[in-house]
Scaffold this motif. Structure first.
Motif, short mmCIF file in Angstrom:
data_model
loop_
_atom_site.label_atom_id
_atom_site.label_comp_id
_atom_site.label_asym_id
_atom_site.label_seq_id
_atom_site.Cartn_x
_atom_site.Cartn_y
_atom_site.Cartn_z
N UNK A 54 35.62 41.08 23.18
CA UNK A 54 35.49 39.86 23.59
C UNK A 54 36.13 39.51 24.90
N UNK A 55 35.49 39.10 25.98
CA UNK A 55 36.14 38.69 27.23
C UNK A 55 36.30 37.34 27.18
N UNK A 56 37.41 36.72 27.46
CA UNK A 56 37.81 35.27 27.51
C UNK A 56 37.39 34.70 28.62
N UNK A 57 36.64 33.53 28.70
CA UNK A 57 36.33 32.87 30.05
C UNK A 57 37.63 32.08 30.40
N UNK A 67 37.49 33.26 40.37
CA UNK A 67 38.52 33.57 39.22
C UNK A 67 38.79 35.13 39.36
N UNK A 68 37.91 35.93 39.73
CA UNK A 68 38.49 37.36 39.90
C UNK A 68 39.42 37.53 40.87
N UNK A 69 39.39 36.89 42.10
CA UNK A 69 40.12 37.22 43.23
C UNK A 69 41.46 36.69 43.12
N UNK A 70 41.30 35.45 42.46
CA UNK A 70 42.90 34.66 42.21
C UNK A 70 43.55 34.84 40.91
N UNK A 71 42.53 35.23 39.73
CA UNK A 71 43.53 35.49 38.81
C UNK A 71 43.76 37.12 38.53
N UNK A 72 42.82 37.98 39.23
CA UNK A 72 43.12 39.34 39.29
C UNK A 72 43.04 40.02 37.90
N UNK A 73 42.62 39.40 36.93
CA UNK A 73 42.74 40.00 35.38
C UNK A 73 41.84 39.10 34.68
N UNK A 74 41.28 39.96 33.67
CA UNK A 74 40.81 39.38 32.24
C UNK A 74 41.46 39.40 31.16
N UNK A 75 41.51 38.41 30.30
CA UNK A 75 41.90 38.43 29.05
C UNK A 75 40.98 39.07 27.91
N UNK A 104 42.69 44.42 34.37
CA UNK A 104 42.58 44.22 35.78
C UNK A 104 41.37 45.20 36.29
N UNK A 105 40.81 45.91 35.52
CA UNK A 105 39.62 46.80 36.09
C UNK A 105 38.47 45.79 36.45
N UNK A 106 37.42 46.59 37.05
CA UNK A 106 36.17 45.77 37.24
C UNK A 106 35.21 45.86 36.11
N UNK A 107 34.00 45.24 36.13
CA UNK A 107 33.21 45.37 35.01
C UNK A 107 32.59 46.84 34.87
N UNK A 108 32.63 47.69 35.60
CA UNK A 108 32.07 48.98 35.19
C UNK A 108 33.44 49.76 34.45
N UNK A 109 34.72 49.31 34.94
CA UNK A 109 35.90 49.97 34.36
C UNK A 109 35.78 49.39 32.83
N UNK A 110 35.65 48.33 32.47
CA UNK A 110 35.39 47.59 31.14
C UNK A 110 34.36 48.23 30.14
N UNK A 111 33.30 48.62 31.07
CA UNK A 111 32.13 49.42 30.07
C UNK A 111 32.79 50.72 29.67
N UNK A 112 33.37 51.50 30.65
CA UNK A 112 34.01 52.75 30.39
C UNK A 112 35.07 52.77 29.50
N UNK A 113 35.89 51.69 29.45
CA UNK A 113 36.81 51.33 28.31
C UNK A 113 36.31 51.50 26.85
N UNK A 114 35.26 50.61 26.91
CA UNK A 114 34.48 50.50 25.48
C UNK A 114 33.76 52.04 25.09
#
Length: 314
Positions: free
Chosen positions: A292-295, A220-228, A268-278
């Motif tokens: 919430x991150x959408x699957x 999912x990560x390598x092909x979508x490249x982003x999370x919603x 488009x960041x990593x899980x660590x970037x997501x934690x920093x954002x919050x």
């Protein structure tokens, strides 16, 4: 345990497999997913020593599949997508026939067959004629047949094909049990979600090529490249809140939600970037109620992967 190096299979000018490379550790459950005709069955036939590749090498436990097919057959259990059964045999007799074919003694067969029937939940059908079994029961019986000589590797081509929902669950539970036994298992399917729960790794194959390889989340990560991500606030969103999220280099496509107390955006960041954002949002007194991150829908991922591969070919 399994090494596939540069395997190609040609029929005239058509490449059913195109330079397949793959390495799997012992005990791995690997899923090949791809549309019908993508090359899954061809790959499995070659691994099962039933088809020779045009080029490339394959090894199972260090033994060449091409040079030592007899040794390989002792190590693998193969369940094809279209299996044959002998209708005039009872389930127990069917397994006994194959066990004898592998040279297993009568005393050993009497021990093994009840165990296998129990494993595939067919003990109550041991004296039933094979032609009276349902499709799901026949497939479980064929799975038991592939286990009759206790192989280290299982090659299962579309094991859940044509099964009703209940039979699919039963098959999945059996495969989980085999995984716990330490079997190295290769499974093919044209349905990505079908493999997601039971596989350690997944390879997406299209037009004879592996176009993605990894865990479901990695694919999912390598092909979508982003999370919603959706963020809901405790009060109406202010412009300075929007500006905070706009400044983050990993965020794009910010949209306000209808209730005006939330936003959604691509990240488009990593899980660590997501934690920093919050963390930064809380430090800036942004009143976040939920984050919430959408699957991603796995079917959508599969369609996007294969679409991208088709466009590259064009």
């Amino acid at each position: 345990m399994i090494q596939i190096k540069g395997v190609t299979k040609k029929y005239g000018n058509f490449k059913a497999l195109d330079d397949i490379n793959l390495s799997l550790e012992e005990g791995t459950v690997f899923g090949f997913v791809g549309a019908n005709g993508a090359g899954k069955s061809t790959m499995f036939l070659i691994l099962a020593t039933l088809l020779q590749p045009t080029s490339g090498e394959l090894f199972i436990n260090g033994i060449s599949v091409r040079k030592n097919p007899t040794e390989i057959r002792k190590m693998i259990g193969y369940m094809p997508d279209f299996f044959g059964v002998y209708d005039q045999l009872k389930a127990e007799e069917y397994l006994d026939f194959y066990a004898a074919s592998y040279g297993i003694s009568d005393s050993e067969r009497q021990k093994i067959i009840p165990q296998l029937l129990e494993l595939v939940n067919l003990t109550h059908k041991r004296y039933e004629y094979v032609d009276l079994l349902s499709r799901g029961m026949k497939q479980r019986l064929c799975l038991a047949r592939s286990l009759i000589h206790d192989p280290k590797v299982l090659i299962l081509d579309e094991p859940a094909s044509g099964l009703d929902p209940r039979a699919r669950v039963e098959m999945r539970d059996i495969l989980k049990s085999l995984k716990k036994m330490g079997k190295t298992i290769l499974i093919s399917s044209h349905i990505l979600p079908e493999l997601a729960e039971m596989c350690d790794e997944i390879g997406v194959i299209d037009n004879g090529k592996i176009i993605a390889h990894g865990s479901v989340s990695e694919i999912q990560t390598q092909l979508r490249g982003e999370k919603v991500i959706t963020v809901n606030m405790m009060k109406a969103i202010e412009q300075q809140t929007i500006h905070f999220f706009e400044e983050n280099p990993f965020i794009m496509n910010i949209e306000k939600l209808e209730m005006n107390n939330g936003i959604s955006f691509s990240f488009k960041g990593t899980d660590d970037d997501q934690v920093d954002l919050l963390k930064n949002a809380m430090a800036n007194d942004i009143p976040i109620l939920s984050f919430t991150e959408h699957v991603t829908n796995l079917e959508d991922v599969f369609m996007e992967i294969t679409k991208g591969a088709s466009e590259d070919e064009a």
